[in-house]
Design an enzyme around this catalytic site. Sequence first.
Site, PDB file in Angstrom:
ATOM      1  N   ALA A 157      28.279 -41.842  27.898  1.00 48.35           N
ATOM      2  CA  ALA A 157      29.550 -41.389  28.459  1.00 48.35           C
ATOM      3  C   ALA A 157      30.475 -42.612  28.506  1.00 48.35           C
ATOM      4  CB  ALA A 157      29.312 -40.824  29.850  1.00 48.35           C
ATOM      5  N   GLY A 207      24.623 -40.664  27.829  1.00 53.17           N
ATOM      6  CA  GLY A 207      25.129 -39.360  27.411  1.00 53.17           C
ATOM      7  C   GLY A 207      24.891 -39.092  25.931  1.00 53.17           C
ATOM      8  N   GLU A 250      21.465 -37.818  25.764  1.00 54.06           N
ATOM      9  CA  GLU A 250      21.479 -36.482  26.390  1.00 54.06           C
ATOM     10  C   GLU A 250      22.091 -35.441  25.455  1.00 54.06           C
ATOM     11  OE1 GLU A 250      23.402 -38.304  29.812  1.00 54.06           O
ATOM     12  OE2 GLU A 250      21.933 -37.358  31.120  1.00 54.06           O
ATOM     13  N   GLU A 278      21.499 -45.766  32.337  1.00 51.93           N
ATOM     14  CA  GLU A 278      22.446 -45.582  33.443  1.00 51.93           C
ATOM     15  C   GLU A 278      22.077 -46.382  34.680  1.00 51.93           C
ATOM     16  OE1 GLU A 278      21.145 -43.194  31.546  1.00 51.93           O
ATOM     17  OE2 GLU A 278      22.645 -41.667  31.062  1.00 51.93           O
TER      18      GLU A 278
END
Length: 257
Positions: free
Chosen positions: A65, A108, A111, A131
Amino acid sequence: MGYDMIELTKDGSVATIKLDRPKALNALCAPMMAEVADALSALEKDDAIGCVILTGSEKAFAAGADIKEMSNLEYLEIYKTDLFHNHESVARFRKPIIAAVAGYALGGGCELAMMCDFIIAAENTKFGQPEINLGVMPGIGGTQRLIRAVGKSKAMDMCLTGRMMDAQEALAANLVSRVVPVDELMETVKEAADKIAAQSQPIAMMTKETINASFEMTLSQGVQFERRLFQSMFTTADQKEGMAAFSEKRKPHFKNK
Ligand code: DAK
């Protein structure tokens, strides 16, 4: 809608969405994910498309992200806007979707790849859920999907240490279905996508739906769900065509009905 941060191409019955923010290693900012969601929504309605490939560059599938975009956000802002709802469009997509992954697939990015139906990785791929190094944990399904793919020990190892996993380790851990040289990645994935797209679309969609249902159901519920959908397939012209083609020793020509 014209796209600035992704490239959408079509070849036969296969569409490819390429994440295209090279300067930020394809960090998944909100505008990029809005484009991905928009493209998937159009592809789901497009009867000519039977399979989708989601990919990035040779250096990065996606490095996570967008840290810069979210670093100063406050809880209520994230809650009210449901910051990552567009990322889930990949998990909600009903047609088969393959992740063609090379380079970094972090946070992300990892993911997003796991939301696809399967992952084919290039030899240079590095997966990770780093993260924890940023003072947070995976927030787009990583804690839930990683454990289902690789089991508790490795999921804990990845999420708690934040270390990266190379492609061979990911293959041994069943996170990916195949590993290929970088320069063969897109050809290999396209070959798989072409095979899928040549099948009956509704049957492929029901197969995907049934496999995914196993994550939400007990074994007996899942087997029952499978049985009902299997039985329903005998209402389709494609079941008649597939079985007739076998008996007549020819290739089936599915009509998606
Ligand atoms: N976000 C924004 N920019 C990024 C980025 C990212 N994730 N990753 C890389 N970049 C940018 C760098 O800042 C740099 O930009 P400039 O400085 O040149 O402007 C450019 O991409 C190139 O990166 P590097 O110079 O760092 O390149 P290197 O080859 O040296 O290193 C690297 C590559 C992938 C090892 C490194 O860039 C890196 O460690 N990147 C960050 C990886 C990471 O930590 N990913 C996880 C992100 S967090 C939630 C809340 C939070 C989250 C989810 C949900 N909820 C509230 C629900 C968090 C999710 C995440 O994914």
